[in-house]
Motif scaffolding. Structure first.
Motif, PDB file in Angstrom:
ATOM      1  N   MET A  28     -43.839  -3.769  24.175  1.00  0.00           N
ATOM      2  CA  MET A  28     -42.951  -3.887  23.102  1.00  0.00           C
ATOM      3  C   MET A  28     -42.855  -2.292  22.584  1.00  0.00           C
ATOM      4  O   MET A  28     -43.542  -1.773  22.076  1.00  0.00           O
ATOM      5  N   HIS A  29     -41.635  -1.553  22.818  1.00  0.00           N
ATOM      6  CA  HIS A  29     -41.312  -0.292  22.474  1.00  0.00           C
ATOM      7  C   HIS A  29     -40.943  -0.304  21.119  1.00  0.00           C
ATOM      8  O   HIS A  29     -40.152  -1.322  20.767  1.00  0.00           O
ATOM      9  N   GLN A  30     -41.536   0.449  20.254  1.00  0.00           N
ATOM     10  CA  GLN A  30     -41.160   0.779  18.706  1.00  0.00           C
ATOM     11  C   GLN A  30     -40.392   2.064  18.758  1.00  0.00           C
ATOM     12  O   GLN A  30     -40.694   2.937  19.349  1.00  0.00           O
ATOM     13  N   VAL A  31     -39.516   2.004  17.798  1.00  0.00           N
ATOM     14  CA  VAL A  31     -38.845   3.399  17.531  1.00  0.00           C
ATOM     15  C   VAL A  31     -38.933   3.632  16.274  1.00  0.00           C
ATOM     16  O   VAL A  31     -38.865   2.936  15.158  1.00  0.00           O
ATOM     17  N   LEU A  32     -39.151   5.135  16.140  1.00  0.00           N
ATOM     18  CA  LEU A  32     -39.136   5.868  14.729  1.00  0.00           C
ATOM     19  C   LEU A  32     -37.902   6.048  14.197  1.00  0.00           C
ATOM     20  O   LEU A  32     -37.037   6.945  14.995  1.00  0.00           O
ATOM     21  N   VAL A  33     -37.391   5.687  13.105  1.00  0.00           N
ATOM     22  CA  VAL A  33     -36.034   5.605  12.554  1.00  0.00           C
ATOM     23  C   VAL A  33     -36.110   6.954  11.434  1.00  0.00           C
ATOM     24  O   VAL A  33     -36.814   6.826  10.350  1.00  0.00           O
ATOM     25  N   LEU A  34     -35.545   8.091  11.799  1.00  0.00           N
ATOM     26  CA  LEU A  34     -35.443   9.241  10.565  1.00  0.00           C
ATOM     27  C   LEU A  34     -33.803   9.145   9.932  1.00  0.00           C
ATOM     28  O   LEU A  34     -33.004   9.031  10.654  1.00  0.00           O
ATOM     29  N   ASN A  35     -34.147   9.532   8.947  1.00  0.00           N
ATOM     30  CA  ASN A  35     -32.742   9.839   7.972  1.00  0.00           C
ATOM     31  C   ASN A  35     -32.206  10.870   8.498  1.00  0.00           C
ATOM     32  O   ASN A  35     -32.654  11.743   9.254  1.00  0.00           O
ATOM     33  N   LEU A  36     -30.739  11.086   8.302  1.00  0.00           N
ATOM     34  CA  LEU A  36     -30.247  12.390   8.705  1.00  0.00           C
ATOM     35  C   LEU A  36     -30.832  13.771   8.441  1.00  0.00           C
ATOM     36  O   LEU A  36     -30.895  14.602   8.968  1.00  0.00           O
ATOM     37  N   ASN A  37     -31.742  13.534   7.053  1.00  0.00           N
ATOM     38  CA  ASN A  37     -32.383  14.685   6.520  1.00  0.00           C
ATOM     39  C   ASN A  37     -33.751  14.729   7.158  1.00  0.00           C
ATOM     40  O   ASN A  37     -34.702  15.381   6.716  1.00  0.00           O
ATOM     41  N   TYR A  38     -34.063  13.777   8.219  1.00  0.00           N
ATOM     42  CA  TYR A  38     -35.378  13.870   8.852  1.00  0.00           C
ATOM     43  C   TYR A  38     -36.338  13.200   8.016  1.00  0.00           C
ATOM     44  O   TYR A  38     -37.658  13.124   8.577  1.00  0.00           O
ATOM     45  N   GLU A  39     -35.897  12.534   7.009  1.00  0.00           N
ATOM     46  CA  GLU A  39     -37.135  11.907   6.189  1.00  0.00           C
ATOM     47  C   GLU A  39     -37.261  10.451   6.957  1.00  0.00           C
ATOM     48  O   GLU A  39     -36.414   9.784   7.429  1.00  0.00           O
ATOM     49  N   PRO A  40     -38.688  10.194   7.102  1.00  0.00           N
ATOM     50  CA  PRO A  40     -38.779   8.760   8.084  1.00  0.00           C
ATOM     51  C   PRO A  40     -38.324   7.822   7.284  1.00  0.00           C
ATOM     52  O   PRO A  40     -38.615   7.737   5.829  1.00  0.00           O
ATOM     53  N   LEU A  41     -37.831   6.659   7.816  1.00  0.00           N
ATOM     54  CA  LEU A  41     -37.254   6.007   7.014  1.00  0.00           C
ATOM     55  C   LEU A  41     -37.717   4.453   7.546  1.00  0.00           C
ATOM     56  O   LEU A  41     -37.940   3.364   6.813  1.00  0.00           O
ATOM     57  N   ASN A  42     -38.118   4.176   8.873  1.00  0.00           N
ATOM     58  CA  ASN A  42     -38.503   2.884   9.278  1.00  0.00           C
ATOM     59  C   ASN A  42     -38.937   3.115  10.614  1.00  0.00           C
ATOM     60  O   ASN A  42     -38.667   3.859  11.496  1.00  0.00           O
ATOM     61  N   ILE A  43     -39.535   1.838  11.052  1.00  0.00           N
ATOM     62  CA  ILE A  43     -40.010   1.692  12.538  1.00  0.00           C
ATOM     63  C   ILE A  43     -39.313   0.560  12.777  1.00  0.00           C
ATOM     64  O   ILE A  43     -39.562  -0.516  12.401  1.00  0.00           O
ATOM     65  N   CYS A  44     -38.588   0.609  14.096  1.00  0.00           N
ATOM     66  CA  CYS A  44     -37.795  -0.622  14.373  1.00  0.00           C
ATOM     67  C   CYS A  44     -37.941  -0.986  15.973  1.00  0.00           C
ATOM     68  O   CYS A  44     -38.912  -0.226  16.480  1.00  0.00           O
ATOM     69  N   SER A  45     -37.378  -1.980  16.270  1.00  0.00           N
ATOM     70  CA  SER A  45     -37.585  -2.441  17.608  1.00  0.00           C
ATOM     71  C   SER A  45     -36.775  -1.726  18.531  1.00  0.00           C
ATOM     72  O   SER A  45     -35.586  -0.884  18.080  1.00  0.00           O
ATOM     73  N   PHE A  46     -37.047  -1.535  19.730  1.00  0.00           N
ATOM     74  CA  PHE A  46     -36.242  -0.763  20.807  1.00  0.00           C
ATOM     75  C   PHE A  46     -34.876  -1.403  20.620  1.00  0.00           C
ATOM     76  O   PHE A  46     -33.835  -0.905  20.794  1.00  0.00           O
ATOM     77  N   ARG A  47     -34.908  -2.601  20.598  1.00  0.00           N
ATOM     78  CA  ARG A  47     -33.456  -3.307  20.657  1.00  0.00           C
ATOM     79  C   ARG A  47     -32.524  -3.005  19.454  1.00  0.00           C
ATOM     80  O   ARG A  47     -31.470  -2.716  19.550  1.00  0.00           O
ATOM     81  N   ARG A  48     -33.246  -3.075  18.379  1.00  0.00           N
ATOM     82  CA  ARG A  48     -32.458  -2.425  17.151  1.00  0.00           C
ATOM     83  C   ARG A  48     -32.055  -1.304  17.265  1.00  0.00           C
ATOM     84  O   ARG A  48     -30.837  -0.678  16.882  1.00  0.00           O
ATOM     85  N   ALA A  49     -32.781  -0.206  17.867  1.00  0.00           N
ATOM     86  CA  ALA A  49     -32.565   1.120  18.003  1.00  0.00           C
ATOM     87  C   ALA A  49     -31.400   1.303  19.141  1.00  0.00           C
ATOM     88  O   ALA A  49     -30.558   1.979  19.007  1.00  0.00           O
ATOM     89  N   LEU A  50     -31.377   0.413  19.966  1.00  0.00           N
ATOM     90  CA  LEU A  50     -30.127   0.600  21.109  1.00  0.00           C
ATOM     91  C   LEU A  50     -28.942   0.272  20.366  1.00  0.00           C
ATOM     92  O   LEU A  50     -27.778   0.821  20.468  1.00  0.00           O
ATOM     93  N   GLY A  51     -28.930  -0.622  19.404  1.00  0.00           N
ATOM     94  CA  GLY A  51     -27.601  -1.319  18.781  1.00  0.00           C
ATOM     95  C   GLY A  51     -27.192   0.118  18.084  1.00  0.00           C
ATOM     96  O   GLY A  51     -25.983   0.398  17.924  1.00  0.00           O
ATOM     97  N   LEU A  52     -28.288   0.875  17.434  1.00  0.00           N
ATOM     98  CA  LEU A  52     -27.801   2.095  16.466  1.00  0.00           C
ATOM     99  C   LEU A  52     -27.131   2.980  17.631  1.00  0.00           C
ATOM    100  O   LEU A  52     -26.114   3.716  17.059  1.00  0.00           O
ATOM    101  N   LEU A  53     -27.806   3.170  18.293  1.00  0.00           N
ATOM    102  CA  LEU A  53     -27.117   3.986  19.488  1.00  0.00           C
ATOM    103  C   LEU A  53     -25.755   4.020  19.938  1.00  0.00           C
ATOM    104  O   LEU A  53     -24.968   4.609  20.132  1.00  0.00           O
ATOM    105  N   PHE A  54     -25.572   2.509  20.247  1.00  0.00           N
ATOM    106  CA  PHE A  54     -24.512   1.909  20.931  1.00  0.00           C
ATOM    107  C   PHE A  54     -23.292   2.082  19.882  1.00  0.00           C
ATOM    108  O   PHE A  54     -21.973   2.474  20.346  1.00  0.00           O
ATOM    109  N   LEU A  55     -23.617   2.109  18.707  1.00  0.00           N
ATOM    110  CA  LEU A  55     -22.587   2.149  17.491  1.00  0.00           C
ATOM    111  C   LEU A  55     -22.399   3.564  17.352  1.00  0.00           C
ATOM    112  O   LEU A  55     -21.880   3.668  16.353  1.00  0.00           O
ATOM    113  N   ASP A  56     -23.185   4.423  17.891  1.00  0.00           N
ATOM    114  CA  ASP A  56     -22.959   5.861  17.424  1.00  0.00           C
ATOM    115  C   ASP A  56     -23.481   6.126  16.131  1.00  0.00           C
ATOM    116  O   ASP A  56     -23.036   7.116  15.246  1.00  0.00           O
TER     117      ASP A  56
END
Ligand code: ZN
Length: 174
Positions: free
Chosen positions: A1-29
């Protein structure tokens, strides 16, 4: 299970999410990859380096939560290090600097991580009475990331995440 660290635009740590959710964010740009973990996933149409840290392409505005004081968060603030002898010897406990029987409060400023041995040596005395010295005086952490504190304490050990999390670790924010 890959986990992904999500940072805010200002680099503040926001969340840790699943690989799948991160892919969603990437595909939606909605996010940009900052770090990959060296692995590659392949499907028929796609080859992708597995993201480990992504940064949102927009700013999420959220009030910073208050850090709830708990046994775990006091231990994490003190980096799981006895504040009297400097060792990380398990089992660790929470010491009231001014003992409760002497009116010591259950607050960030009066609680420290202590090993059992130092805790027993100190007993119901203040450090001065017991001839012991604190490594540093305990304080309320000033900054709190959005990630829950115990998740944060684990996450800061992930190699690719360290440089993004350490500036926000309450212990380093003194
Ligand atoms: Zn100790």
């Amino acid at each position: 299970m890959h986990q992904v660290l999500v940072l805010n635009l200002n680099y503040e740590p926001l969340n840790i999410c699943s690989f799948r959710r991160a892919l969603g964010l990437l595909f939606l740009d909605k996010a940009t990859v900052l770090e990959t973990n060296g692995e590659v996933v392949r499907s028929e149409r796609l080859e992708l380096r597995v993201p480990s840290v992504v940064r949102l392409n927009y700013l999420v505005k959220r009030p910073r939560p208050e850090l709830r004081m708990s046994r775990r968060s006091v231990l994490a603030r003190d980096a799981f290090t006895c504040q009297y002898c400097g060792r990380q010897a398990e089992p660790l406990t929470i010491d009231h600097v001014v003992p409760r029987v002497n009116g010591g409060a259950h607050t960030w400023e009066n609680l420290v991580c202590s090993c059992i041995r130092c805790n027993n040596t100190k007993g119901h005395r203040t450090p001065a009475q017991a001839g012991m010295k604190l490594l540093r005086s305990p304080r309320r952490p000033r900054f709190v990331p959005h990630i829950s504190f115990s998740a944060f304490a684990r996450a800061v050990k992930v190699a690719e995440w360290q440089q993004y999390l350490e500036p926000f670790a309450p212990r380093l924010d003194r």
